[in-house]
Design a protein around this motif. Structure first.
Motif, PDB file in Angstrom:
ATOM      1  N   SER A 401       0.823  -1.215   0.000  1.00  0.00           N
ATOM      2  CA  SER A 401       0.000   0.000   0.000  1.00  0.00           C
ATOM      3  C   SER A 401       0.854   1.261   0.000  1.00  0.00           C
ATOM      4  N   LEU A 402       2.053   1.187   0.569  1.00  0.00           N
ATOM      5  CA  LEU A 402       2.953   2.338   0.607  1.00  0.00           C
ATOM      6  C   LEU A 402       3.830   2.425  -0.635  1.00  0.00           C
ATOM      7  N   GLY A 403       3.853   1.363  -1.439  1.00  0.00           N
ATOM      8  CA  GLY A 403       4.739   1.339  -2.592  1.00  0.00           C
ATOM      9  C   GLY A 403       6.196   1.195  -2.213  1.00  0.00           C
ATOM     10  N   VAL A 404       6.474   0.532  -1.090  1.00  0.00           N
ATOM     11  CA  VAL A 404       7.843   0.314  -0.640  1.00  0.00           C
ATOM     12  C   VAL A 404       8.414  -0.911  -1.345  1.00  0.00           C
ATOM     13  N   TRP A 405       9.588  -0.754  -1.928  1.00  0.00           N
ATOM     14  CA  TRP A 405      10.252  -1.850  -2.625  1.00  0.00           C
ATOM     15  C   TRP A 405      11.005  -2.737  -1.631  1.00  0.00           C
ATOM     16  N   VAL A 406      10.998  -4.031  -1.898  1.00  0.00           N
ATOM     17  CA  VAL A 406      11.861  -4.936  -1.139  1.00  0.00           C
ATOM     18  C   VAL A 406      12.957  -5.431  -2.065  1.00  0.00           C
ATOM     19  N   SER A 407      14.169  -5.359  -1.560  1.00  0.00           N
ATOM     20  CA  SER A 407      15.372  -5.729  -2.306  1.00  0.00           C
ATOM     21  C   SER A 407      15.927  -6.991  -1.654  1.00  0.00           C
ATOM     22  N   MET A 408      15.772  -8.131  -2.359  1.00  0.00           N
ATOM     23  CA  MET A 408      16.072  -9.420  -1.734  1.00  0.00           C
ATOM     24  C   MET A 408      17.121 -10.184  -2.545  1.00  0.00           C
ATOM     25  N   GLN A 409      17.768 -11.134  -1.873  1.00  0.00           N
ATOM     26  CA  GLN A 409      18.902 -11.839  -2.456  1.00  0.00           C
ATOM     27  C   GLN A 409      18.605 -13.343  -2.520  1.00  0.00           C
ATOM     28  N   SER A 410      18.555 -13.884  -3.720  1.00  0.00           N
ATOM     29  CA  SER A 410      18.225 -15.308  -3.847  1.00  0.00           C
ATOM     30  C   SER A 410      19.311 -16.182  -3.236  1.00  0.00           C
ATOM     31  N   SER A 411      20.557 -15.727  -3.272  1.00  0.00           N
ATOM     32  CA  SER A 411      21.647 -16.521  -2.708  1.00  0.00           C
ATOM     33  C   SER A 411      21.538 -16.651  -1.192  1.00  0.00           C
ATOM     34  N   HIS A 412      20.919 -15.683  -0.533  1.00  0.00           N
ATOM     35  CA  HIS A 412      20.840 -15.736   0.929  1.00  0.00           C
ATOM     36  C   HIS A 412      19.994 -16.901   1.412  1.00  0.00           C
ATOM     37  N   ALA A 413      18.880 -17.152   0.735  1.00  0.00           N
ATOM     38  CA  ALA A 413      18.029 -18.275   1.147  1.00  0.00           C
ATOM     39  C   ALA A 413      18.806 -19.577   1.044  1.00  0.00           C
ATOM     40  N   VAL A 414      19.562 -19.726  -0.033  1.00  0.00           N
ATOM     41  CA  VAL A 414      20.325 -20.958  -0.237  1.00  0.00           C
ATOM     42  C   VAL A 414      21.490 -21.034   0.744  1.00  0.00           C
ATOM     43  N   GLY A 415      22.181 -19.912   0.939  1.00  0.00           N
ATOM     44  CA  GLY A 415      23.330 -19.913   1.827  1.00  0.00           C
ATOM     45  C   GLY A 415      22.974 -20.071   3.295  1.00  0.00           C
ATOM     46  N   ASP A 416      21.780 -19.589   3.681  1.00  0.00           N
ATOM     47  CA  ASP A 416      21.388 -19.612   5.095  1.00  0.00           C
ATOM     48  C   ASP A 416      20.557 -20.839   5.475  1.00  0.00           C
ATOM     49  N   ARG A 417      20.252 -21.686   4.501  1.00  0.00           N
ATOM     50  CA  ARG A 417      19.258 -22.741   4.731  1.00  0.00           C
ATOM     51  C   ARG A 417      19.659 -23.727   5.825  1.00  0.00           C
ATOM     52  N   ASN A 418      20.961 -23.883   6.081  1.00  0.00           N
ATOM     53  CA  ASN A 418      21.401 -24.884   7.052  1.00  0.00           C
ATOM     54  C   ASN A 418      21.126 -24.481   8.492  1.00  0.00           C
ATOM     55  N   TRP A 419      20.899 -23.181   8.739  1.00  0.00           N
ATOM     56  CA  TRP A 419      20.690 -22.743  10.119  1.00  0.00           C
ATOM     57  C   TRP A 419      19.521 -21.787  10.298  1.00  0.00           C
ATOM     58  N   ALA A 420      18.935 -21.288   9.220  1.00  0.00           N
ATOM     59  CA  ALA A 420      17.904 -20.246   9.333  1.00  0.00           C
ATOM     60  C   ALA A 420      16.677 -20.720  10.108  1.00  0.00           C
ATOM     61  N   GLU A 421      16.210 -21.928   9.847  1.00  0.00           N
ATOM     62  CA  GLU A 421      15.020 -22.403  10.559  1.00  0.00           C
ATOM     63  C   GLU A 421      15.326 -22.622  12.035  1.00  0.00           C
TER      64      GLU A 421
END
Length: 547
Positions: A401-421
């Motif tokens: 609703s505010l038109g705020v952009w999110v800038s996200m990194q696909s590599s982070h999900a893959v790199g963090d997957r071993n401990w993020a959960e």
């Protein structure tokens, strides 16, 4: 192609040059030209004149309109718009050529071996620099201790920057130079990790790093120019034709300005000022944005570091960390009051805010600031949240609703997957690295690399976004694969939307009439290969126009 488009092409031809002079045009044909326009068009031929796209359509149409042009046979290869990597640290990337690479190290012994290989005969007293040890993985099993560093390099101060920059590892000589011992108090925003007896282990988190870093010899503008050019040339070779430099020091800013004045920048750079630097912001709020679209270097963004990272348990969360709450040190690197002041000045002077926010609480607080400033003074702000790794359930509606952009990194999900959960638990993880949730809720969305912290090549970024697998195809079904993107969505987020998020969509980001012909020739069409093979697509040629 419709008659309207054909007429438009002819009009452009007449306006830009007479058909008698079109022998200087280049006509690309016999391939898939993926335009990434609003209709996701794919055409078989494209014509370029003086660095501008003047024709798109069938080969027969283009031959008719541009009979004297140079014909370039693609041989069945594909063209995509030049990739816009909308969150990088290219200056830092170039600097790494002077540092030992510690990526993938699991022990301090490995670090010492790599340091000895990179610095076989160091001059006594010279600083030895390294980068790339993963603070997220190390925090999960216990941060390293400097004992072996001290034994191997007793006469040289050592600074080893972590992969994401949220921690540094130093030896005893470096700590001695900085005057850090067991009696040194933690800074207001940062932590000195200590042994049981209170002595520092050598690991410093967040701003505690500055206690030592301020003693490292400062880079010169000429040093920065060499590093920047090295970094940008490497990025260009892999298909990146435009970057957003996510936070510039005074030195790197001056280097970019001088390189642009000398017409030496190989790709386009959208510079983000360091919003945590009061002196820099005072100067630029007085000066205003620098947005001459005919230059390679533009300045309109302000990058602000707010909270920390999930890996180091310093990101701001509403609830405690799930795996080891006692080890968490949730951190504000700048006060909300200060960010409100920046927001007011940015709105008044026409700057774009781009704030690093990782945790759900951090993102909530920044959205509150954005909402207050935007509703008070509505304008085409395109303000951004950098990373937005963990959000709360009503985040999507508010951001959209505010038109705020999110800038996200696909590599982070893959790199963090071993401990993020482990860090977040089974409920919060549903709103972490949540690209699909963003798109389904119409949140303006861009995909980028945050290089050099993770694999950063564009075909890797695209592959991660589509598969949510590592380069080794792990896990086989993708990590929380329901959040995956389609190839079309990921490509759009890496090209035209990247340009749009930096107010550059009229000049680049897609292959459309009148835009600069910044493009990449690929060995294969990413829309046609299986998702697992996207990472293997080769960059054959990269074109960036000089204008």
């Amino acid at each position: 192609m419709s008659n309207i488009k054909t007429l438009l092409i002819a009009a452009v031809c007449i306006i830009l040059f007479s058909c008698k002079e079109n022998d200087s045009a280049q006509l690309y044909y016999n391939g898939d030209i993926i335009t990434v326009d609003d209709s996701n068009s794919i055409v078989e031929s494209m014509v370029i004149k003086d660095g501008v796209i003047v024709g798109l359509g069938t080969y027969e149409e283009m031959k008719l309109l541009f009979p004297l042009s140079e014909h370039i046979d693609l041989g069945g290869k594909s063209i995509i718009p030049g990739v816009v990597d909308s969150h990088v640290h290219a200056h830092e990337f170039g600097q790494q050529t002077l540092k030992a690479n510690l990526e993938g190290t699991k022990t301090v012994e490995e670090m010492v071996e790599r340091l000895k290989a990179f610095f076989p005969n160091p001059q006594v007293g010279a600083w030895l620099l390294g980068f790339g040890w993963d603070e997220g993985e190390w925090a999960s099993r216990g941060y390293p201790d400097r004992e072996l560093l001290d034994a191997a390099f007793p006469d040289n101060p050592i600074k080893l920057q972590a992969l994401h920059g949220f921690a540094g590892f130093y030896n005893g000589k470096a700590l001695e130079i900085a005057g850090i011992d067991k009696d040194t108090p933690d800074p207001e925003v940062g932590t000195i990790i200590r042994r049981e007896n209170g002595e520092p282990t050598g690991v410093l988190e967040i701003s505690a790093q500055q206690l030592v870093n301020k003693h490292v010899p400062e880079e010169t503008v000429e040093d920065a120019k060499r590093a920047i050019l090295s970094g940008l040339e490497t990025l260009k070779a892999k298909g990146i034709t435009s970057i957003h430099e996510a936070g510039m020091t005074k030195i790197s800013l001056q280097a970019y300005l001088e390189l642009d004045d000398a017409n030496l920048l190989p790709i386009r750079v959208y510079g983000m000022l360091n919003g945590n630097d009061d002196e820099m912001m005072e100067i630029w709020f007085e000066k205003g944005p620098m947005m001459d679209l005919n230059r390679k270097f533009l300045v309109k963004g302000i990058k602000v570091f707010y909270d920390g990272s999930l890996g180091s348990r310093t990101a701001l969360l509403f609830g405690p960390y799930s795996d080891n709450p006692k080890a968490a040190r949730m951190t504000e690197r700048i006060s909300i009051a200060k960010i409100k002041e920046l927001a007011t000045s940015a709105a008044d002077k026409g700057f774009q805010l781009a704030i690093h926010a990782i945790g759900d609480l951090g993102n909530d607080r920044i959205l509150d600031v954005y909402e207050e400033a935007i509703l008070k003074q509505p304008f085409d702000h395109r303000w951004r949240l950098e990373h937005a790794q963990v959000v709360y359930e009503n985040f999507y509606h508010r951001a959209a609703s505010l038109g705020v952009w999110v800038s996200m990194q696909s590599s982070h999900a893959v790199g963090d997957r071993n401990w993020a959960e482990d860090r977040l638990g089974p409920n919060r993880i549903k709103h972490a690295y949540a690209w699909r949730n963003m798109l389904d809720n119409q949140v303006p969305f861009i995909l980028n690399s945050d290089m050099p912290g993770e694999p950063w090549e564009p075909m890797q970024t695209l592959y991660f976004g589509v598969t949510r697998m590592s380069l080794e195809k792990d896990p086989p079904s993708g990590w929380f694969a329901s959040q995956s993107l389609t190839v079309e969505e990921a490509l759009k987020a890496m090209t035209i939307d990247g340009a749009r998020s930096a107010f550059m969509e009229e000049m680049t980001g897609s292959l459309e009439l009148g835009k600069f012909a910044d493009f990449v020739i690929l060995s294969d069409n990413p829309l046609k290969v299986t998702p697992q093979k996207i990472k293997d697509i080769q960059v054959e040629q990269v074109i960036v126009q000089k204008k």
